[in-house]
Design a protein around this motif. Structure first.
Motif, PDB file in Angstrom:
ATOM      1  N   ALA A   1      12.794   0.722  -3.978  1.00 42.51           N
ATOM      2  CA  ALA A   1      11.929  -0.461  -4.077  1.00 42.51           C
ATOM      3  C   ALA A   1      11.032  -0.371  -5.308  1.00 42.51           C
ATOM      4  O   ALA A   1      10.825  -1.358  -6.017  1.00 42.51           O
ATOM      5  CB  ALA A   1      11.091  -0.591  -2.804  1.00 42.51           C
ATOM      6  N   LEU A   2      10.507   0.821  -5.586  1.00 41.42           N
ATOM      7  CA  LEU A   2       9.647   0.997  -6.761  1.00 41.42           C
ATOM      8  C   LEU A   2      10.423   0.779  -8.056  1.00 41.42           C
ATOM      9  O   LEU A   2       9.935   0.133  -8.988  1.00 41.42           O
ATOM     10  CB  LEU A   2       9.040   2.400  -6.760  1.00 41.42           C
ATOM     11  N   LEU A   3      11.631   1.322  -8.119  1.00 44.22           N
ATOM     12  CA  LEU A   3      12.429   1.184  -9.343  1.00 44.22           C
ATOM     13  C   LEU A   3      12.789  -0.276  -9.580  1.00 44.22           C
ATOM     14  O   LEU A   3      12.746  -0.759 -10.714  1.00 44.22           O
ATOM     15  CB  LEU A   3      13.695   2.040  -9.236  1.00 44.22           C
ATOM     16  N   GLU A   4      13.128  -0.977  -8.506  1.00 44.19           N
ATOM     17  CA  GLU A   4      13.447  -2.404  -8.640  1.00 44.19           C
ATOM     18  C   GLU A   4      12.284  -3.173  -9.252  1.00 44.19           C
ATOM     19  O   GLU A   4      12.488  -4.057 -10.077  1.00 44.19           O
ATOM     20  CB  GLU A   4      13.763  -3.008  -7.266  1.00 44.19           C
ATOM     21  N   GLN A   5      11.057  -2.820  -8.822  1.00 42.67           N
ATOM     22  CA  GLN A   5       9.872  -3.495  -9.372  1.00 42.67           C
ATOM     23  C   GLN A   5       9.789  -3.389 -10.895  1.00 42.67           C
ATOM     24  O   GLN A   5       9.192  -4.242 -11.544  1.00 42.67           O
ATOM     25  CB  GLN A   5       8.586  -2.864  -8.820  1.00 42.67           C
ATOM     26  N   THR A   6      10.369  -2.324 -11.456  1.00 41.92           N
ATOM     27  CA  THR A   6      10.260  -2.128 -12.902  1.00 41.92           C
ATOM     28  C   THR A   6      11.275  -2.963 -13.674  1.00 41.92           C
ATOM     29  O   THR A   6      11.143  -3.120 -14.881  1.00 41.92           O
ATOM     30  CB  THR A   6      10.465  -0.640 -13.311  1.00 41.92           C
ATOM     31  N   VAL A   7      12.306  -3.441 -12.990  1.00 43.28           N
ATOM     32  CA  VAL A   7      13.390  -4.143 -13.674  1.00 43.28           C
ATOM     33  C   VAL A   7      13.409  -5.631 -13.343  1.00 43.28           C
ATOM     34  O   VAL A   7      13.716  -6.464 -14.201  1.00 43.28           O
ATOM     35  CB  VAL A   7      14.747  -3.486 -13.310  1.00 43.28           C
ATOM     36  N   THR A   8      13.065  -5.991 -12.106  1.00 40.36           N
ATOM     37  CA  THR A   8      13.224  -7.377 -11.643  1.00 40.36           C
ATOM     38  C   THR A   8      12.475  -8.403 -12.494  1.00 40.36           C
ATOM     39  O   THR A   8      13.077  -9.418 -12.880  1.00 40.36           O
ATOM     40  CB  THR A   8      12.801  -7.485 -10.166  1.00 40.36           C
ATOM     41  N   PRO A   9      11.180  -8.201 -12.817  1.00 46.38           N
ATOM     42  CA  PRO A   9      10.490  -9.245 -13.590  1.00 46.38           C
ATOM     43  C   PRO A   9      11.134  -9.483 -14.963  1.00 46.38           C
ATOM     44  O   PRO A   9      11.296 -10.636 -15.382  1.00 46.38           O
ATOM     45  CB  PRO A   9       9.062  -8.688 -13.746  1.00 46.38           C
ATOM     46  N   ALA A  10      11.535  -8.416 -15.651  1.00 46.15           N
ATOM     47  CA  ALA A  10      12.167  -8.574 -16.961  1.00 46.15           C
ATOM     48  C   ALA A  10      13.524  -9.264 -16.816  1.00 46.15           C
ATOM     49  O   ALA A  10      13.910 -10.088 -17.650  1.00 46.15           O
ATOM     50  CB  ALA A  10      12.319  -7.224 -17.650  1.00 46.15           C
ATOM     51  N   MET A  11      14.237  -8.922 -15.737  1.00 46.78           N
ATOM     52  CA  MET A  11      15.548  -9.550 -15.514  1.00 46.78           C
ATOM     53  C   MET A  11      15.379 -11.045 -15.235  1.00 46.78           C
ATOM     54  O   MET A  11      16.175 -11.858 -15.725  1.00 46.78           O
ATOM     55  CB  MET A  11      16.235  -8.843 -14.343  1.00 46.78           C
TER      56      MET A  11
ATOM     57  N   GLU B   1       0.831  -1.214   0.000  1.00 44.61           N
ATOM     58  CA  GLU B   1       0.000   0.000   0.000  1.00 44.61           C
ATOM     59  C   GLU B   1       0.862   1.260   0.000  1.00 44.61           C
ATOM     60  O   GLU B   1       0.562   2.231  -0.691  1.00 44.61           O
ATOM     61  CB  GLU B   1      -0.915   0.018   1.242  1.00 44.61           C
ATOM     62  N   ILE B   2       1.916   1.235   0.797  1.00 42.77           N
ATOM     63  CA  ILE B   2       2.831   2.383   0.851  1.00 42.77           C
ATOM     64  C   ILE B   2       3.468   2.608  -0.512  1.00 42.77           C
ATOM     65  O   ILE B   2       3.541   3.740  -1.014  1.00 42.77           O
ATOM     66  CB  ILE B   2       3.920   2.165   1.932  1.00 42.77           C
ATOM     67  N   LEU B   3       3.900   1.512  -1.142  1.00 39.13           N
ATOM     68  CA  LEU B   3       4.544   1.636  -2.456  1.00 39.13           C
ATOM     69  C   LEU B   3       3.572   2.198  -3.491  1.00 39.13           C
ATOM     70  O   LEU B   3       3.938   3.041  -4.308  1.00 39.13           O
ATOM     71  CB  LEU B   3       5.096   0.275  -2.908  1.00 39.13           C
ATOM     72  N   ASP B   4       2.306   1.751  -3.426  1.00 39.90           N
ATOM     73  CA  ASP B   4       1.329   2.249  -4.393  1.00 39.90           C
ATOM     74  C   ASP B   4       1.083   3.748  -4.212  1.00 39.90           C
ATOM     75  O   ASP B   4       1.037   4.505  -5.180  1.00 39.90           O
ATOM     76  CB  ASP B   4       0.017   1.473  -4.261  1.00 39.90           C
ATOM     77  N   ALA B   5       0.934   4.158  -2.973  1.00 39.31           N
ATOM     78  CA  ALA B   5       0.701   5.585  -2.703  1.00 39.31           C
ATOM     79  C   ALA B   5       1.904   6.419  -3.124  1.00 39.31           C
ATOM     80  O   ALA B   5       1.759   7.490  -3.735  1.00 39.31           O
ATOM     81  CB  ALA B   5       0.410   5.784  -1.216  1.00 39.31           C
ATOM     82  N   ALA B   6       3.095   5.935  -2.802  1.00 42.92           N
ATOM     83  CA  ALA B   6       4.307   6.678  -3.161  1.00 42.92           C
ATOM     84  C   ALA B   6       4.449   6.757  -4.679  1.00 42.92           C
ATOM     85  O   ALA B   6       4.817   7.803  -5.218  1.00 42.92           O
ATOM     86  CB  ALA B   6       5.537   6.006  -2.548  1.00 42.92           C
ATOM     87  N   ALA B   7       4.125   5.650  -5.371  1.00 44.12           N
ATOM     88  CA  ALA B   7       4.223   5.648  -6.833  1.00 44.12           C
ATOM     89  C   ALA B   7       3.307   6.704  -7.428  1.00 44.12           C
ATOM     90  O   ALA B   7       3.685   7.427  -8.354  1.00 44.12           O
ATOM     91  CB  ALA B   7       3.876   4.267  -7.381  1.00 44.12           C
ATOM     92  N   GLU B   8       2.092   6.825  -6.897  1.00 39.58           N
ATOM     93  CA  GLU B   8       1.187   7.853  -7.404  1.00 39.58           C
ATOM     94  C   GLU B   8       1.753   9.248  -7.157  1.00 39.58           C
ATOM     95  O   GLU B   8       1.786  10.083  -8.065  1.00 39.58           O
ATOM     96  CB  GLU B   8      -0.200   7.742  -6.747  1.00 39.58           C
TER      97      GLU B   8
ATOM     98  N   VAL C   1      -1.681   9.649   2.712  1.00 46.29           N
ATOM     99  CA  VAL C   1      -2.445   9.065   1.606  1.00 46.29           C
ATOM    100  C   VAL C   1      -2.755   7.595   1.881  1.00 46.29           C
ATOM    101  O   VAL C   1      -3.830   7.093   1.538  1.00 46.29           O
ATOM    102  CB  VAL C   1      -1.665   9.248   0.270  1.00 46.29           C
ATOM    103  N   VAL C   2      -1.816   6.892   2.515  1.00 49.86           N
ATOM    104  CA  VAL C   2      -2.056   5.483   2.854  1.00 49.86           C
ATOM    105  C   VAL C   2      -3.045   5.379   4.015  1.00 49.86           C
ATOM    106  O   VAL C   2      -3.811   4.423   4.113  1.00 49.86           O
ATOM    107  CB  VAL C   2      -0.728   4.769   3.224  1.00 49.86           C
ATOM    108  N   GLY C   3      -3.015   6.386   4.898  1.00 48.05           N
ATOM    109  CA  GLY C   3      -3.832   6.332   6.099  1.00 48.05           C
ATOM    110  C   GLY C   3      -3.158   5.584   7.237  1.00 48.05           C
ATOM    111  O   GLY C   3      -3.812   4.864   7.996  1.00 48.05           O
ATOM    112  N   VAL C   4      -1.837   5.709   7.326  1.00 49.85           N
ATOM    113  CA  VAL C   4      -1.100   5.119   8.456  1.00 49.85           C
ATOM    114  C   VAL C   4      -0.288   6.219   9.137  1.00 49.85           C
ATOM    115  O   VAL C   4      -0.106   7.300   8.581  1.00 49.85           O
ATOM    116  CB  VAL C   4      -0.125   3.994   8.011  1.00 49.85           C
ATOM    117  N   ARG C   5       0.151   5.926  10.351  1.00 48.08           N
ATOM    118  CA  ARG C   5       1.028   6.871  11.028  1.00 48.08           C
ATOM    119  C   ARG C   5       2.403   6.862  10.365  1.00 48.08           C
ATOM    120  O   ARG C   5       2.830   5.854   9.828  1.00 48.08           O
ATOM    121  CB  ARG C   5       1.165   6.501  12.504  1.00 48.08           C
TER     122      ARG C   5
END
Lengths: 231, 231
Positions: A70-80, A24-31, A49-53
């Motif tokens: 962490a977000l950038l890794e998500q864009t490369v890891t599956p293709a790698m 959830e944190i990653l999704d909010a940060a990505a937006e 935005v996540v609704g956490v402390r």
């Protein structure tokens, strides 16, 4: 839902998609990073935005840079991971290169946020992101190995400068998507299948002369086998 | 040198290249925006780097957004001017498309700062940059008109989806340059002529089957005539 932090109840019910508080944190940060900008986003805003402390957020990510990494890794890891599996497969190089370009383009096109738009941030040149940069260089090298194998097959081994183009073509998905999301571009109700267009072009720029429909079908079979069936 | 503002002597001698105070400000801002980031740069920092008072800077540019808009325009205007001239010329479409792609790629590759890296900033989606976005859409349309003429010439008028690729290929110069400037990529002492490689690819992805060496020579003649001799 009490997965916002260790033992802490969250402030509100879940606002962001994701199976874990971390997702959830990653999704909010990505937006926020892709719509407001990385430098203009604070960890306080992400937590809101996540609704956490904010303390819960820091339990998962010590810094804003860690979230970006962490977000950038998500864009490369599956293709790698796919590229690594493709290296061991017996199919011809054009089929494997097409499969990698198609998979990677689809992923860049379909992620909820256009994270590739962050690749050119000057912040990424710091030591903190050295590991991400190395991962991306490794992925680019995998493209180039396959592209050189295609050139060898076509008896054009001297044209190695061309071998960098398939990776660059796949990255154009980021620009295409950014333009489609901006108000000026209206491509109509039936937009082009850009990932397939880009994968086609990745083979064409190497001088591959064959029938694309058959190549695409062969690549889809490889992907079904190497990554499981697409939903 | 007293061109820092109307009647005001500058604090120091000229620190940045440029024939006018305005050009010096743009050069300093371009460096800061592309190396520190747009959001992380203040007009105070720009004035410091130029060596002028902040009031002098405001005489030339009322806001930081105005500086960014001027820089972005610089990346599109020369190519747009060339495209307008090319539209009236009699040469075959492949030659004119090659000329536009080569000119635009060279310009993106050789500017002092990699300003194209700012294209994906979320800040550019605001109303302030609507005019720049429209200019870029107009340039893209010029590429597409030439590309469709090439497709017509090749009897492939149905493949209009391909017509978007030459513009996207030219934009890959931005990514290539960014990677070359980062520490991970060492392409050796004799790097590839990326603008020519990209212009070649722009024709190849359309299915153009001819001899590239002759096409490039024809395009260079067009550029010499339409833009004056290259230094």
């Amino acid at each position: 839902m009490t997965n916002a932090g260790p033992g802490r109840p969250r402030l509100t019910k879940q606002r962001r998609p994701g199976p874990t508080a971390q997702a959830e944190i990653l999704d909010a940060a990505a937006e926020l990073f892709t719509t407001k900008g990385f430098a203009s986003t604070s960890t306080r805003q992400i937590a809101e935005v996540v609704g956490v402390r904010q303390a819960s957020l820091y339990h998962h990510f010590a810094t804003k840079d860690d979230i970006l990494a962490a977000l950038l890794e998500q864009t490369v890891t599956p293709a790698m991971e796919l590229a690594t599996r493709l290296a061991d497969r017996a199919e011809a190089a054009p089929e494997r290169l097409y499969a990698l370009a198609l998979f990677d383009s689809r992923q860049l096109m379909s992620g909820r946020w256009n994270l590739g738009a962050l690749y050119l941030l000057p912040e990424l040149r710091t030591e903190r992101f050295a590991q991400f940069r190395r991962e991306r260089v490794r992925l680019r090298a995998q493209y180039e190995i396959l592209a050189r194998a295609v050139l060898d097959e076509l008896d054009r081994p001297g044209d190695t400068a061309l071998a960098g183009l398939p990776f660059r073509l796949v990255e154009t998905i980021i620009n295409e998507r950014s333009d489609r999301e901006s108000d000026e571009t209206d491509r109509g109700p039936d937009p082009v299948d850009q990932p397939a267009l880009v994968a086609d072009a990745a083979l064409r720029v190497l001088g591959w002369p064959g029938e694309i429909t058959q190549l695409r079908a062969a690549a889809e079979r490889i992907l079904a086998d190497a990554t499981g069936p697409r939903p």
